[in-house]
Enzyme design. Structure first.
Site, PDB file in Angstrom:
ATOM      1  CG  ASN A  33      -2.079  -0.941   1.056  1.00 53.07           C
ATOM      2  OD1 ASN A  33      -2.602  -1.089  -0.036  1.00 53.07           O
ATOM      3  ND2 ASN A  33      -2.516  -1.572   2.139  1.00 53.07           N
ATOM      4  CB  CYS A  73      -5.980  -5.404  -3.332  1.00 51.65           C
ATOM      5  SG  CYS A  73      -6.777  -5.268  -1.715  1.00 51.65           S
ATOM      6  CG  HIS A  74      -5.310 -10.334   0.037  1.00 51.20           C
ATOM      7  ND1 HIS A  74      -4.129 -10.724   0.608  1.00 51.20           N
ATOM      8  CD2 HIS A  74      -5.853  -9.455   0.899  1.00 51.20           C
ATOM      9  CE1 HIS A  74      -3.979 -10.119   1.764  1.00 51.20           C
ATOM     10  NE2 HIS A  74      -5.016  -9.353   1.967  1.00 51.20           N
ATOM     11  CG  ASP A  78      -9.568  -5.053   3.288  1.00 52.95           C
ATOM     12  OD1 ASP A  78      -9.906  -5.738   4.268  1.00 52.95           O
ATOM     13  OD2 ASP A  78      -8.481  -5.194   2.706  1.00 52.95           O
TER      14      ASP A  78
END
Length: 448
Positions: free
Chosen positions: A148, A170-171, A256
């Protein structure tokens, strides 16, 4: 076979996960993996562990290690940036300062989040310096942003270096598989579309065995969600907060999006302790018990296995694919194995209508030997787009403006956008205290 350069390879858990995935990808046997880190002790530990794993898997890989980044980049086809300057302690130190000034978790993207502005400054400088080295040393390599801030990094770098091959990873999108499992669906039988910007993605198309799966989700919510919520933990992807957002917008938050890992958006679910209890939200505990404690446990496990050379690494880390997208991405391009993947790229094809064309989006992409081709989505409901513009796009634009201008006043404007800023005096006091952190000398010189 490709050469893969891993910048920040001293993170043994991350590097081992990658080696596992490579060992489970036969088409990548023979690849050159260059481990690079400025911390030689951590580098040696990660390298040794991965070397043992490859031998146990009986997979032929050419493993290299170096503390010289430019040397690692020579001949690279893929460059993976996984470094975090300052580590978690710098992040925690900044949070402690912010708490004293009245800041708290909940919708705070650039203060009470792991993309704090004092963290992002060094990360953006690192991202750009690696980009410049790539364009000089291995200009045809794919630059893979894993660290990030992916949102700010992809936006900034792709605007400034449009000739570069760049993708952010990103997972969080894997959260759709967790949703499917909870409601009783086989994750391998679902298809979906999850557009948005990084850490703000929403399930807009959801099918199971070719049929609309939203009715299945709705039935689960009506009949089983109450029992599930009784036993689920805080900050759950199918907890009261996620269900409330789905009810409000008609699209489901994934990964997220509403989770502490993405800044615990929106602030209104975190107005006070009573509100957080109602929605079963506790970002403080999430960071402490899941993120930091979980990471520390992983590091300790790695340490024990690394020291006990008589034990097989595979006994502690079985050969099972991780859910990370990086190695499937490399295989798709290097071996021309076409697949659709969720990636972070620029919105230059209007893939998510309403998001600026020169801003990052997280979307499905067709990845093959040709490269990366974004797939246009049906987009998001207008209210969700407006929140994305206000709470995601605008602060990042302000952050990048401050970064490029070197203006202290622009940083103040960034802090005034935070939902927990109540006055300009509060914002300036926070900024002044953060800039006094001993590790931020370069940042103090940059912002005048």
């Amino acid at each position: 076979m490709p050469k893969i350069s891993i910048i920040g390879a001293g993170s043994a858990m991350f590097s081992l996960s990658l080696i596992k995935d490579i060992c489970l990808t036969p088409s990548l046997e023979g690849s050159v993996i260059s481990f690079m880190d400025v911390d030689e002790q951590r580098l040696n530990s990660a390298y040794s562990l991965c070397e043992r794993y490859a031998k146990e898997a009986n997979i032929s890989l050419v493993l290299e290690k170096t503390t010289d980044r430019r040397e690692s980049l020579r001949g690279a086809d893929f460059v993976m940036l996984a470094a975090l300057i300052g580590g978690h302690q710098r992040l925690k130190d900044g949070w402690d300062i912010a708490r004293k000034h009245g800041y708290r978790f909940g919708g705070s993207l650039h203060v009470m989040h792991d993309e704090g502005f004092w963290i992002n400054f060094d990360q953006l400088q690192l991202m750009e310096s690696v980009m410049q080295d790539i364009l000089e040393i291995c200009p045809n390599a794919w630059y893979m942003l894993v660290s990030n801030p992916v949102m700010a990094g992809v936006t900034y770098l792709q605007r400034k270096y449009p000739q570069a091959k760049l993708a952010g990873f990103c997972h969080g999108s894997n959260g759709i598989k967790a949703v499917a499992e909870v409601i009783g669906l086989d994750p391998e039988q679902i298809t979906y579309e999850i557009p948005g910007v990084n850490h703000f993605i929403w399930l807009t198309e959801f099918r199971y065995k070719g049929k609309d799966a939203f009715p299945i989700l709705d039935r689960w919510i009506e009949e089983k969600s109450a029992a599930y919520i009784e036993q689920c933990g805080t900050c759950d992807w199918l907890g009261p907060k996620a269900l409330d957002l789905y009810k409000k917008f008609g699209v489901f938050p994934i990964g997220d999006t509403g989770n502490p890992g993405g800044g615990a958006w929106p602030a209104w679910h975190h107005a006070d302790e009573e509100t957080e209890r109602f929605y079963k939200e506790d970002p403080e505990a999430w960071w402490r018990d899941l993120y930091f404690a979980g990471g520390a446990a992983g590091v300790e496990k790695i340490r024990k296995v690394s020291e006990n050379t008589a034990e097989k690494v595979m006994d502690s880390f079985p050969p099972v694919h991780s859910t990370e997208p990086m190695i499937p991405f490399i295989e798709a391009i290097a071996c021309d194995v076409p697949r659709v993947m969720i990636l972070n790229i620029l919105n230059d094809g209007n893939y998510v209508p309403g998001i600026p064309l020169d801003f990052q989006v997280e979307i499905p992409c067709y990845v093959s030997g040709i490269g990366v081709q974004g797939i246009k989505t049906k987009g998001l409901p207008k209210p969700v787009i407006q929140y994305a513009l206000r709470d995601r796009v605008a602060p990042v634009e302000m952050e990048l403006q401050a970064y490029e201008s070197g203006s202290y006043e622009d940083l103040v404007q960034l802090l005034l956008m935070d939902p927990w800023t109540r006055s300009e005096q509060q914002a300036r006091a926070l900024l002044d205290d953060i800039l006094q952190m001993p590790s931020l000398a370069a940042m103090r010189r940059h912002f005048k």
